[in-house]
Design an enzyme around this catalytic site. Structure first.
Site, PDB file in Angstrom:
ATOM      1  N   LYS A  33       0.897  -1.248   0.153  1.00  0.00           N
ATOM      2  CA  LYS A  33      -0.015   0.042  -0.210  1.00  0.00           C
ATOM      3  C   LYS A  33       0.962   1.398  -0.180  1.00  0.00           C
ATOM      4  CE  LYS A  33      -0.679   0.050   4.964  1.00  0.00           C
ATOM      5  NZ  LYS A  33      -0.071   1.407   5.325  1.00  0.00           N
ATOM      6  N   THR A  34       1.899   1.014   0.747  1.00  0.00           N
ATOM      7  CA  THR A  34       2.827   2.437   0.760  1.00  0.00           C
ATOM      8  C   THR A  34       3.317   2.563  -0.808  1.00  0.00           C
ATOM      9  OG1 THR A  34       3.789   1.618   2.882  1.00  0.00           O
ATOM     10  CG2 THR A  34       4.825   3.547   1.876  1.00  0.00           C
ATOM     11  N   ASP A 225      -3.265   7.548   4.769  1.00  0.00           N
ATOM     12  CA  ASP A 225      -2.881   6.339   5.102  1.00  0.00           C
ATOM     13  C   ASP A 225      -3.175   5.729   6.125  1.00  0.00           C
ATOM     14  OD1 ASP A 225      -1.381   4.039   4.719  1.00  0.00           O
ATOM     15  OD2 ASP A 225       0.722   4.897   5.181  1.00  0.00           O
ATOM     16  N   GLU A 226      -3.399   4.467   6.656  1.00  0.00           N
ATOM     17  CA  GLU A 226      -4.053   3.921   7.608  1.00  0.00           C
ATOM     18  C   GLU A 226      -5.187   4.519   8.151  1.00  0.00           C
ATOM     19  OE1 GLU A 226      -2.480   1.453   8.751  1.00  0.00           O
ATOM     20  OE2 GLU A 226      -0.321   1.610   8.450  1.00  0.00           O
ATOM     21  N   GLN A 256      -6.593  -4.386  10.443  1.00  0.00           N
ATOM     22  CA  GLN A 256      -5.643  -3.833  11.102  1.00  0.00           C
ATOM     23  C   GLN A 256      -5.925  -2.747  11.993  1.00  0.00           C
ATOM     24  OE1 GLN A 256      -1.426  -4.157   9.477  1.00  0.00           O
ATOM     25  NE2 GLN A 256      -2.477  -4.659   7.429  1.00  0.00           N
ATOM     26  N   ARG A 614       3.529  -9.568  10.795  1.00  0.00           N
ATOM     27  CA  ARG A 614       4.824  -8.841  10.678  1.00  0.00           C
ATOM     28  C   ARG A 614       5.615  -9.840  10.423  1.00  0.00           C
ATOM     29  NH1 ARG A 614       2.992  -4.837   9.698  1.00  0.00           N
ATOM     30  NH2 ARG A 614       0.992  -6.122   9.603  1.00  0.00           N
TER      31      ARG A 614
END
Length: 771
Positions: A33-34, A225-226, A256, A614
Site C-alpha cells: 500500500k505504501t 494512509d492507515e 488492522q 509482521r
C-alpha cells in the site's frame, strides 16, 4: 507509461492511475500500500498537479520521510520538497503555526508532551486542594484527552448534564473545573497539548470559513494512509478539507484497526462509501511479505471476526515453515527458550540480530526477555520504553530551549528555574505561581517586573530571579542569528548543566553528560538535514517542533544490529523475517480487560492478526503454564487465539512428556463418587509417520513432578569432580570449583560465564557435563 509504474501489479496499478474523485483502497497486510500511495503522488505530479496542492497524511514521520525519499527519486528532490506530507499532528501543527493569531496563540506556541500535561494537571489538582488519591493525575489526563478527541470542549462539557453526572457518580465532581483550569493555563502559557493539535484545527476550520476555504483550495488532492486508525476529530478535519474537490484517496485495512483505546473509530473506514458519492473501491489482496503458511494462518484467525470488509489475502510466496507453538513452564523459561531459539537460528542461517523481533501484549513482559537475551550476549533494543527525549537531563536542556522561544511556558520554567541550583526554593516558586494566576500573567512576566509587584520575596531572591530572566533574554538575542546547534551548545555551557553532571563524577552523571552530548550531535545532524529543505532554516523552533512530534520509532538509531522488542501496537507497519509472539495466554492476550464485549474481543483478534502478519519467514507462538503477574505467580492457560488457527498451519514443538498427574486430595472426602468418572486425557500414541495432533494442554492445571529441561545428570555417582566443565540452562558454561556435602545435600560451587560463582544443590541442578 512511466517506467516506475511497470513495478506495480494490476491491482496496484488501478488505484495509482485513478486521478479524480473519492476512492478507497482496502490493502491487506504486506500488499504494497505504501508503494501505491507513493507512486500515485508521483503520477499526479507527472500529470501536472502542483505538489503544493497535494496533502498526504501518514501514520508516522518515518513513513512520511521514506515516501518523500521515494518520490524524490522519481520526480526530483526540488519538487518533492513542496509536498505537504507528514502525520496528522505534524501537518496540523504547521497550519496552526500559520493561523495561530486567529485563535489567540503565539505562532511559536509550545507543544506539551504527555509528561508536561500530567505535571500541569498534577499542579492544578494540588493548587485546588483536591485529594490526589481520588483525582489521580493519569486518570484525569486520560479523561481530558478523550474529551478533546471527542470534541467535547470545556463549554460543551458544562452544557452536558450526563457527563457531569457521570463524573459526580465516579466521585470526581470537580473534574470539569480541573479541565477548565488546565485549558486556561495552557492558553496562558502559549501551549497546546497533542490533542489540541486536532481540536484547535477543527476549531479553526469551523469558526473561520475563510481559513477553511483557503485550505480546501490549497489541498486539491488528499491522501490518507492507515485510515482505519483515524479518530472522530481526524475524520472531521479530513471531511472538511476534502469537501470542495472530493479528490480524496484513503488507504487502510479494517483487519488492522487496533487503536480503539486511543479513540480510533473503525466505522470511519467501514462507512467511507456512505460519506462520498460515487466512491471507487480497490482491493490489494496479494501479500508480498509472508509465506503461504503465515498468510493462511492469519486469514484463518481474522475470518472469526464478524465486523469486517470482505477480502481474500493471498500470496505467491513459498509455502514456508509452519507456525511453531511452544509451551513453557514459566515466563523465565519462555525468555530462555526465545533467546536460545534466536541464537540457534542466527548460527544455522547466518542471520543478523535485526532479523528478529519479540512482540508482546504489555510492556511488563519485556523483563524476562531482556534477562535471557543479556545472558546469551544478544544485543537488543526496547522500542516504546523511556524515549531518549523523555530522560531527565534531555528534558532539562529542552526546557531551557523552549523558554527561549516561549518564555510563557510554565512547565519549562518550573523545571529549570532552580536547576542547576541557584537558591530559588519551592516556596518562592509557589508564590510566583499564585501571583501569576492573580494577575493573569505568565510567571516569567511576573519575574521580569518583580520589583514592581507586591510579593513576599526577599531582595536576595529577587536578584536571583532577575539574573535568571537576564540569562534567558541573552539567549533570545543569540537566537536571532544563531542556528539551533550553536544556541543549544551555548545554553548547556552557560546554564551550568554540563558542569553539574561533570562535577557529579558518578557513572550515572557521566552517562547523563554523554546523553546531552548525543542530543547536541542530534541537533547538529538536524541542522545539516534542514539545509536540504526548501523552506527550512535550521533555527531552534524547527528543531523543537521536530522533537515534540517525534515518536520513539521515528528516531534514527543508526546501524546498530539488535533484536527488536516491542508491544504489538508499536509493531504496526513493520516487518521482520523471524517473529516471536510471547505470552499467548488467556487474560494476557486476549487481555482480560478487553473481553467484555464482542467489539473489544474483535479488536484483540485484529491485534493478533497484526502480530502474525509482521513475520516474513517464521513465526513462533509461546505460552506458559504459570507466570508472575502483579508480583504473584498465577496459573495460566493457552490463548483462545491458538485454538482459532487452522491446525494445518501449526507445528507444536512442545515435547509431550511422560508426566503423571498425581491426585493431591483423598477421594474419600467426596463421598461415593466412582473414581473413574474423573479422568485426564492422555496423549494418544501415534505412528512416527503421522502428523502430530494439535496439542492443547488441560486448562488451569499445573503439572506436578519432573520438570522438562536439560536431561538430569546422575550427579551422585561421584563422576562430577572439581575442574569439570558443565553447562546450565540459565547461567551458561562454568567450571566446578568445589564439591561439598553428602547424599541429597551435595552442593557444587561453580564459576559460570554469565552468572558468576553460584552454589547449586546437585539434586535440583540441571547440568550437562561437557568435560
Amino acid at each position: 507509461m512511466e517506467k516506475y509504474l511497470s513495478q506495480l501489479n494490476e491491482a496496484q496499478l488501478a488505484p495509482t492511475l485513478q486521478k479524480d474523485g473519492p476512492m478507497i483502497v482496502i490493502a491487506g497486510a504486506g500488499s504494497g500500500k505504501t508503494r501505491v500511495l507513493t507512486y500515485r503522488i508521483a503520477y499526479l505530479m507527472s500529470l501536472g498537479v502542483d505538489p503544493f496542492n497535494i496533502l498526504s497524511l501518514t501514520f508516522t514521520n518515518k513513513a512520511a520521510r521514506e515516501m518523500k525519499g521515494r518520490i524524490s527519486d522519481i520526480v526530483g528532490s526540488s519538487e518533492a520538497k513542496n509536498l505537504w506530507m507528514g502525520t496528522f499532528h505534524s501537518v496540523f501543527a504547521k497550519i496552526l503555526r500559520i493561523e495561530a493569531d486567529k485563535l489567540g496563540y503565539p505562532s511559536n506556541f509550545t507543544i506539551y508532551d504527555a509528561q508536561d500535561s500530567q505535571r500541569l494537571i498534577g499542579a492544578i489538582i494540588k493548587e485546588m486542594g483536591l485529594d490526589k488519591d481520588i483525582y489521580k493525575t493519569k486518570q484525569i489526563s486520560s479523561r481530558i484527552s478523550s474529551y478533546k478527541n471527542s470534541l467535547i470542549t470545556v463549554k460543551a462539557y458544562f452544557q452536558n448534564p450526563e457527563l457531569i453526572e457521570a463524573d459526580t457518580m465516579a466521585k470526581r465532581p470537580r473534574l470539569g473545573d480541573i479541565y477548565k483550569n488546565y485549558v486556561d493555563r495552557c492558553f496562558k502559557a502559549g501551549a497546546m497539548d497533542f490533542d489540541d493539535l486536532l481540536l484547535k484545527t477543527n476549531e479553526l476550520l469551523t469558526r473561520f470559513p475563510d481559513v477553511l476555504a483557503k485550505y480546501q483550495n490549497r489541498f486539491r488532492y488528499i491522501l490518507v494512509d492507515e485510515y482505519q486508525d483515524t479518530n472522530h476529530s481526524q475524520y472531521l478535519i479530513v471531511r472538511a478539507l476534502s469537501d470542495r474537490f472530493q479528490n480524496i484517496c484513503v488507504v487502510g485495512d479494517d483487519a488492522q484497526s487496533i487503536y480503539a483505546f486511543r479513540g480510533a473509530n473503525i466505522n470511519n473506514i467501514l462507512n467511507f462509501q456512505k460519506d462520498y458519492d460515487d466512491v471507487k473501491m480497490f482491493r490489494l489482496e496479494q501479500n508480498y511479505r509472508s509465506t503461504k503458511n503465515i498468510v493462511n494462518a492469519a486469514n484463518s484467525i481474522i475470518e472469526k471476526n464478524q465486523t469486517k470488509l470482505e477480502k481474500v489475502v493471498w500470496t505467491a510466496n513459498d509455502e514456508g515453515a509452519k507456525i511453531k507453538v511452544n509451551r513453557l513452564m514459566t515466563d523465565g523459561d519462555e525468555g530462555r527458550f526465545v533467546a536460545s531459539s534466536i541464537f540457534e537460528n542466527k548460527m544455522e542461517h547466518q542471520l543478523m540480530n535485526s532479523d528478529f523481533a519479540i512482540l508482546y501484549r504489555t510492556n511488563a513482559q519485556s523483563r524476562a526477555m531482556e534477562d535471557a537475551l543479556r545472558k546469551r550476549g544478544i544485543p537488543y533494543r526496547i522500542y516504546g520504553g523511556l524515549s531518549f527525549y523523555q530522560r531527565k537531563e534531555i528534558k532539562d536542556v529542552l526546557s531551557y530551549l523552549r523558554l527561549i522561544i516561549n518564555p510563557a511556558d510554565e512547565e519549562a520554567l518550573k523545571r529549570v528555574i532552580n536547576f542547576p541550583g541557584r537558591g530559588i526554593g519551592q516556596t518562592t516558586i509557589d508564590r510566583l505561581v499564585v501571583a501569576a494566576n492573580g494577575f493573569n500573567r505568565s510567571i516569567f512576566e511576573v519575574m521580569k517586573h518583580i520589583d514592581k509587584v507586591e510579593i513576599n520575596i526577599n531582595s536576595g531572591t529577587k536578584n536571583k530571579l532577575l539574573n535568571f530572566v537576564t540569562m534567558i533574554e541573552s539567549f533570545q538575542v543569540m537566537n536571532e542569528t544563531a542556528n539551533a546547534f550553536e544556541l543549544a551548545d551555548h545554553v548547556t555551557k552557560v546554564t551550568g548543566l554540563i558542569k553539574e553532571y561533570r562535577d557529579d563524577g558518578t557513572p550515572e552523571g557521566i552517562a547523563k553528560m554523554e546523553n546531552i552530548e548525543e542530543l547536541l550531535n542530534g541537533i547538529k545532524d538536524f541542522v545539516e538535514g534542514q539545509e536540504e529543505l526548501a523552506d527550512a532554516t535550521g533555527a531552534l523552533p524547527e528543531f523543537l517542533e521536530d522533537v515534540a512530534l517525534a515518536t520513539d520509532l521515528d528516531a534514527d538509531k543508526g546501524d546498530a544490529d539488535h533484536v527488536a522488542l516491542m508491544t504489538i501496537h508499536l509493531a504496526k507497519g513493520l516487518e521482520f523475517p523471524y517473529v516471536y509472539i510471547v505470552g499467548m495466554e488467556e487474560d494476557l492476550f486476549p487481555s482480560g480487560m478487553s473481553m467484555n464485549t464482542r467489539s473489544e474481543l474483535e479488536e484483540e483478534r485484529r491485534l493478533f492478526y497484526v502480530a502474525l502478519t509482521r513475520a516474513e519467514k517464521q513465526a513462533y507462538l509461546t505460552y506458559t503454564m504459570s507466570r508472575y503477574r502483579w508480583g504473584k505467580l498465577i496459573d495460566a492457560e493457552p490463548s483462545r487465539f491458538i485454538e482459532e488457527i487452522d491446525e494445518n498451519f501449526l507445528e507444536v514443538i512442545t515435547p509431550i512428556d511422560d508426566r503423571r498427574f498425581n491426585p493431591m486430595l483423598s477421594a474419600d472426602i467426596f463421598g461415593d463418587v466412582e473414581p473413574n468418572m474423573i479422568r485426564f486425557k492422555k496423549p494418544a500414541k501415534r505412528k512416527s509417520e503421522e502428523k502430530p495432533p494439535k496439542f492443547i494442554p488441560p486448562a488451569k492445571l499445573k503439572p506436578i513432578g519432573k520438570s522438562t529441561g536439560s536431561p538430569d545428570v546422575n550427579l551422585f555417582d561421584g563422576k562430577l569432580t572439581v575442574g569439570n566443565v558443565v553447562e546450565h540452562m540459565r547461567f551458561g558454561k562454568g567450571e566446578v570449583l568445589k564439591i561439598e556435602g553428602v547424599g541429597a545435600d551435595t552442593k557444587a560451587e561453580i564459576n559460570f560465564e554469565h552468572g558468576g560463582v553460584k552454589k547449586l544443590l546437585l539434586r535440583f541442578a540441571k547440568l550437562d557435563v561437557l568435560g
